[in-house]
Design a protein around this motif. Structure first.
Motif, PDB file in Angstrom:
ATOM      1  N   ASN A 229       0.832  -1.203   0.000  1.00 23.98           N
ATOM      2  CA  ASN A 229       0.000   0.000   0.000  1.00 23.98           C
ATOM      3  C   ASN A 229       0.863   1.247   0.000  1.00 23.98           C
ATOM      4  O   ASN A 229       0.546   2.246  -0.671  1.00 23.98           O
ATOM      5  CB  ASN A 229      -0.927  -0.015   1.225  1.00 23.98           C
ATOM      6  N   PHE A 230       1.966   1.196   0.747  1.00 26.40           N
ATOM      7  CA  PHE A 230       2.905   2.315   0.808  1.00 26.40           C
ATOM      8  C   PHE A 230       3.506   2.570  -0.575  1.00 26.40           C
ATOM      9  O   PHE A 230       3.755   3.715  -0.948  1.00 26.40           O
ATOM     10  CB  PHE A 230       4.006   2.001   1.825  1.00 26.40           C
TER      11      PHE A 230
ATOM     12  N   THR B 145      17.783  -5.982   0.577  1.00 27.70           N
ATOM     13  CA  THR B 145      19.110  -6.247   0.019  1.00 27.70           C
ATOM     14  C   THR B 145      19.563  -5.125  -0.906  1.00 27.70           C
ATOM     15  O   THR B 145      20.730  -4.707  -0.876  1.00 27.70           O
ATOM     16  CB  THR B 145      19.109  -7.576  -0.754  1.00 27.70           C
ATOM     17  N   MET B 146      18.645  -4.620  -1.711  1.00 31.14           N
ATOM     18  CA  MET B 146      18.974  -3.595  -2.703  1.00 31.14           C
ATOM     19  C   MET B 146      18.769  -2.176  -2.192  1.00 31.14           C
ATOM     20  O   MET B 146      18.989  -1.208  -2.928  1.00 31.14           O
ATOM     21  CB  MET B 146      18.130  -3.815  -3.965  1.00 31.14           C
ATOM     22  N   GLY B 147      18.341  -2.034  -0.937  1.00 34.91           N
ATOM     23  CA  GLY B 147      18.175  -0.706  -0.351  1.00 34.91           C
ATOM     24  C   GLY B 147      17.011   0.081  -0.912  1.00 34.91           C
ATOM     25  O   GLY B 147      17.039   1.321  -0.935  1.00 34.91           O
ATOM     26  N   THR B 148      15.954  -0.627  -1.355  1.00 35.85           N
ATOM     27  CA  THR B 148      14.809   0.074  -1.951  1.00 35.85           C
ATOM     28  C   THR B 148      13.568   0.053  -1.071  1.00 35.85           C
ATOM     29  O   THR B 148      12.504   0.508  -1.498  1.00 35.85           O
ATOM     30  CB  THR B 148      14.457  -0.548  -3.325  1.00 35.85           C
ATOM     31  N   GLU B 149      13.683  -0.479   0.134  1.00 34.03           N
ATOM     32  CA  GLU B 149      12.517  -0.433   1.021  1.00 34.03           C
ATOM     33  C   GLU B 149      12.335   0.991   1.528  1.00 34.03           C
ATOM     34  O   GLU B 149      13.296   1.656   1.931  1.00 34.03           O
ATOM     35  CB  GLU B 149      12.690  -1.387   2.197  1.00 34.03           C
ATOM     36  N   HIS B 150      11.092   1.470   1.535  1.00 33.09           N
ATOM     37  CA  HIS B 150      10.822   2.838   1.979  1.00 33.09           C
ATOM     38  C   HIS B 150      11.220   2.984   3.441  1.00 33.09           C
ATOM     39  O   HIS B 150      10.850   2.152   4.281  1.00 33.09           O
ATOM     40  CB  HIS B 150       9.342   3.171   1.805  1.00 33.09           C
ATOM     41  N   PRO B 151      11.971   4.028   3.787  1.00 31.63           N
ATOM     42  CA  PRO B 151      12.475   4.166   5.161  1.00 31.63           C
ATOM     43  C   PRO B 151      11.382   4.313   6.218  1.00 31.63           C
ATOM     44  O   PRO B 151      11.637   4.069   7.398  1.00 31.63           O
ATOM     45  CB  PRO B 151      13.350   5.429   5.089  1.00 31.63           C
ATOM     46  N   ASP B 152      10.187   4.708   5.802  1.00 35.85           N
ATOM     47  CA  ASP B 152       9.101   4.902   6.764  1.00 35.85           C
ATOM     48  C   ASP B 152       8.134   3.728   6.819  1.00 35.85           C
ATOM     49  O   ASP B 152       7.079   3.827   7.456  1.00 35.85           O
ATOM     50  CB  ASP B 152       8.318   6.182   6.424  1.00 35.85           C
ATOM     51  N   TYR B 153       8.491   2.634   6.137  1.00 34.69           N
ATOM     52  CA  TYR B 153       7.553   1.503   6.091  1.00 34.69           C
ATOM     53  C   TYR B 153       7.209   0.968   7.481  1.00 34.69           C
ATOM     54  O   TYR B 153       6.032   0.824   7.828  1.00 34.69           O
ATOM     55  CB  TYR B 153       8.102   0.367   5.224  1.00 34.69           C
ATOM     56  N   VAL B 154       8.207   0.654   8.279  1.00 33.36           N
ATOM     57  CA  VAL B 154       7.954   0.059   9.599  1.00 33.36           C
ATOM     58  C   VAL B 154       7.162   1.030  10.473  1.00 33.36           C
ATOM     59  O   VAL B 154       6.247   0.620  11.206  1.00 33.36           O
ATOM     60  CB  VAL B 154       9.276  -0.355  10.279  1.00 33.36           C
ATOM     61  N   LYS B 155       7.474   2.305  10.386  1.00 33.19           N
ATOM     62  CA  LYS B 155       6.745   3.310  11.152  1.00 33.19           C
ATOM     63  C   LYS B 155       5.263   3.335  10.747  1.00 33.19           C
ATOM     64  O   LYS B 155       4.371   3.434  11.588  1.00 33.19           O
ATOM     65  CB  LYS B 155       7.364   4.692  10.913  1.00 33.19           C
ATOM     66  N   GLU B 156       5.020   3.220   9.437  1.00 32.81           N
ATOM     67  CA  GLU B 156       3.642   3.209   8.942  1.00 32.81           C
ATOM     68  C   GLU B 156       2.920   1.932   9.382  1.00 32.81           C
ATOM     69  O   GLU B 156       1.748   1.977   9.769  1.00 32.81           O
ATOM     70  CB  GLU B 156       3.628   3.312   7.414  1.00 32.81           C
ATOM     71  N   TYR B 157       3.619   0.817   9.338  1.00 29.13           N
ATOM     72  CA  TYR B 157       3.032  -0.444   9.787  1.00 29.13           C
ATOM     73  C   TYR B 157       2.649  -0.347  11.267  1.00 29.13           C
ATOM     74  O   TYR B 157       1.539  -0.738  11.654  1.00 29.13           O
ATOM     75  CB  TYR B 157       4.013  -1.592   9.575  1.00 29.13           C
ATOM     76  N   ASP B 158       3.543   0.187  12.068  1.00 28.65           N
ATOM     77  CA  ASP B 158       3.270   0.333  13.505  1.00 28.65           C
ATOM     78  C   ASP B 158       2.092   1.276  13.753  1.00 28.65           C
ATOM     79  O   ASP B 158       1.306   1.069  14.686  1.00 28.65           O
ATOM     80  CB  ASP B 158       4.513   0.843  14.232  1.00 28.65           C
ATOM     81  N   ARG B 159       1.983   2.307  12.942  1.00 28.80           N
ATOM     82  CA  ARG B 159       0.859   3.252  13.091  1.00 28.80           C
ATOM     83  C   ARG B 159      -0.474   2.548  12.877  1.00 28.80           C
ATOM     84  O   ARG B 159      -1.419   2.708  13.665  1.00 28.80           O
ATOM     85  CB  ARG B 159       0.992   4.413  12.102  1.00 28.80           C
ATOM     86  N   VAL B 160      -0.556   1.750  11.818  1.00 29.80           N
ATOM     87  CA  VAL B 160      -1.807   1.054  11.510  1.00 29.80           C
ATOM     88  C   VAL B 160      -2.141   0.038  12.601  1.00 29.80           C
ATOM     89  O   VAL B 160      -3.292  -0.063  13.038  1.00 29.80           O
ATOM     90  CB  VAL B 160      -1.705   0.353  10.138  1.00 29.80           C
ATOM     91  N   GLN B 161      -1.141  -0.694  13.055  1.00 26.20           N
ATOM     92  CA  GLN B 161      -1.389  -1.674  14.099  1.00 26.20           C
ATOM     93  C   GLN B 161      -1.746  -0.997  15.427  1.00 26.20           C
ATOM     94  O   GLN B 161      -2.546  -1.527  16.205  1.00 26.20           O
ATOM     95  CB  GLN B 161      -0.178  -2.595  14.276  1.00 26.20           C
ATOM     96  N   ALA B 162      -1.173   0.181  15.677  1.00 24.31           N
ATOM     97  CA  ALA B 162      -1.492   0.919  16.908  1.00 24.31           C
ATOM     98  C   ALA B 162      -2.952   1.355  16.909  1.00 24.31           C
ATOM     99  O   ALA B 162      -3.612   1.341  17.962  1.00 24.31           O
ATOM    100  CB  ALA B 162      -0.573   2.133  17.041  1.00 24.31           C
ATOM    101  N   GLN B 163      -3.469   1.746  15.745  1.00 28.52           N
ATOM    102  CA  GLN B 163      -4.863   2.168  15.696  1.00 28.52           C
ATOM    103  C   GLN B 163      -5.799   0.969  15.887  1.00 28.52           C
ATOM    104  O   GLN B 163      -6.883   1.110  16.456  1.00 28.52           O
ATOM    105  CB  GLN B 163      -5.180   2.910  14.400  1.00 28.52           C
TER     106      GLN B 163
ATOM    107  N   TYR C 254       6.277 -10.816  -2.419  1.00 29.38           N
ATOM    108  CA  TYR C 254       5.984 -11.679  -1.274  1.00 29.38           C
ATOM    109  C   TYR C 254       6.899 -11.434  -0.082  1.00 29.38           C
ATOM    110  O   TYR C 254       6.474 -11.564   1.065  1.00 29.38           O
ATOM    111  CB  TYR C 254       6.122 -13.157  -1.683  1.00 29.38           C
ATOM    112  N   LEU C 255       8.151 -11.103  -0.372  1.00 26.54           N
ATOM    113  CA  LEU C 255       9.159 -10.977   0.679  1.00 26.54           C
ATOM    114  C   LEU C 255       9.800  -9.594   0.682  1.00 26.54           C
ATOM    115  O   LEU C 255       9.808  -8.895  -0.335  1.00 26.54           O
ATOM    116  CB  LEU C 255      10.246 -12.043   0.490  1.00 26.54           C
ATOM    117  N   ARG C 256      10.373  -9.243   1.840  1.00 28.93           N
ATOM    118  CA  ARG C 256      11.116  -7.988   1.954  1.00 28.93           C
ATOM    119  C   ARG C 256      12.571  -8.152   1.505  1.00 28.93           C
ATOM    120  O   ARG C 256      13.311  -7.175   1.449  1.00 28.93           O
ATOM    121  CB  ARG C 256      11.101  -7.508   3.417  1.00 28.93           C
ATOM    122  N   PHE C 257      12.962  -9.388   1.184  1.00 31.12           N
ATOM    123  CA  PHE C 257      14.361  -9.702   0.919  1.00 31.12           C
ATOM    124  C   PHE C 257      15.001  -8.786  -0.110  1.00 31.12           C
ATOM    125  O   PHE C 257      16.049  -8.178   0.150  1.00 31.12           O
ATOM    126  CB  PHE C 257      14.494 -11.163   0.473  1.00 31.12           C
ATOM    127  N   TRP C 258      14.402  -8.679  -1.306  1.00 31.73           N
ATOM    128  CA  TRP C 258      15.035  -7.910  -2.369  1.00 31.73           C
ATOM    129  C   TRP C 258      15.072  -6.427  -2.054  1.00 31.73           C
ATOM    130  O   TRP C 258      16.075  -5.752  -2.315  1.00 31.73           O
ATOM    131  CB  TRP C 258      14.320  -8.170  -3.697  1.00 31.73           C
TER     132      TRP C 258
END
Length: 273
Positions: free
Chosen positions: A213-214, A233-251, A226-230
């Motif tokens: 969704n991000f 590994t390649m440094g393309t995961e959005h830096p705020d992904y985990v923060k956004e995931y935690d926000r949704v789970q917190a709500q 399916y996986l976060r691996f690539w």
């Protein structure tokens, strides 16, 4: 030609049914039947427009045509000779049939990541992948909503998978079904991953609905399927992904706590009466 025509109709029917049964049922449950009850699970507060749903459905139907055509080429033309699909009457061991499904998903994950990044190249994006990104707030209907050329690129994974490993009709069907179910989850618009996932090693490995969704809302990063691996590994995961995931789970957690407090207050009032 008659055999190809019959196979095409069967493959197309299966693809259309898979799309409307799985994506349609999921849409009905989350966006209609349990909409109010699942508000806290929703990733984006804004609502997708009806026009978005119609556009996604129409382009998804085009995609089913492309997928059926690719299946015909892979199974019924000389292309089959360069695959590892066993000849008619030749059985594959049950253990391999079961193992080949997760292995094929791993192949698909690698294929999708690099294909996806390629489609984000400026020379290609506007002419292909931009259509899929018109759904900045995706829904289950977005799962197959591709430009014609992207649908071809997506569908060619079938050839890649059967070219690198032996697979029969059963394992191929399971691969396609599992891939589509996960794809619908990625475009769901709601995060239904269990709360305990966050504190396990699985969270470091698998993608979530928030992850994809991000990608739709930010347009860059989180290219994996399916996986976060690539992405990691390649440094393309959005830096705020985990923060956004935690926000949704917190709500979600807050909503449960509020519901519990309301239930306790109601019980207390009933006791006083």
């Amino acid at each position: 030609m008659e055999q190809i025509a019959k196979f095409f109709i069967v493959a197309l029917t299966a693809s259309v049914l898979r799309y409307f049964v799985i994506a349609g049922l999921t849409f009905f449950l989350f966006y209609k039947l349990f909409y109010k009850r699942l508000t806290s699970y929703k990733i984006q507060k804004k609502e997708a427009a009806k026009a978005d749903f119609i556009r996604d459905i129409l382009h998804s139907l085009q995609t089913t045509l492309v997928f059926a055509a690719i299946a015909c080429v892979v199974f019924l033309t000389p292309v089959k000779q360069i695959t590892q699909i066993p000849p008619a009457g030749e059985e594959l061991p049950l253990w391999w049939v079961l193992l080949s499904v997760p292995l094929s998903l791993l192949v698909h994950d690698a294929y999708f990541y690099w294909m996806h990044r390629l489609l984000h190249h400026p020379a290609l994006f506007r002419h292909t992948h931009l259509l899929h990104h018109k759904s900045t707030n995706p829904s289950p209907w977005s799962s197959y909503s591709f430009h014609f050329l992207e649908a071809v690129a997506e569908g060619l994974v079938l050839f890649v998978v059967v070219a690198v490993m032996p697979m029969n009709a059963v394992s191929i069907s399971l691969f396609i079904l599992a891939g589509f179910v996960i794809n619908v989850y990625g475009h769901l618009g709601y995060e239904i991953a269990p709360l305990w996932l966050r504190k396990t090693w699985l969270f470091e490995l698998v993608n979530t609905s928030v992850h994809h969704n991000f990608h739709h809302s930010k347009f860059k990063g989180n290219y994996g399927l399916y996986l976060r691996f690539w992405d990691r590994t390649m440094g393309t995961e959005h830096p705020d992904y985990v923060k956004e995931y935690d926000r949704v789970q917190a709500q979600r957690i807050a909503a449960k706590q509020n519901a519990g407090e309301a239930a306790n207050q109601s019980a207390g009032m009933m006791a006083e009466v």
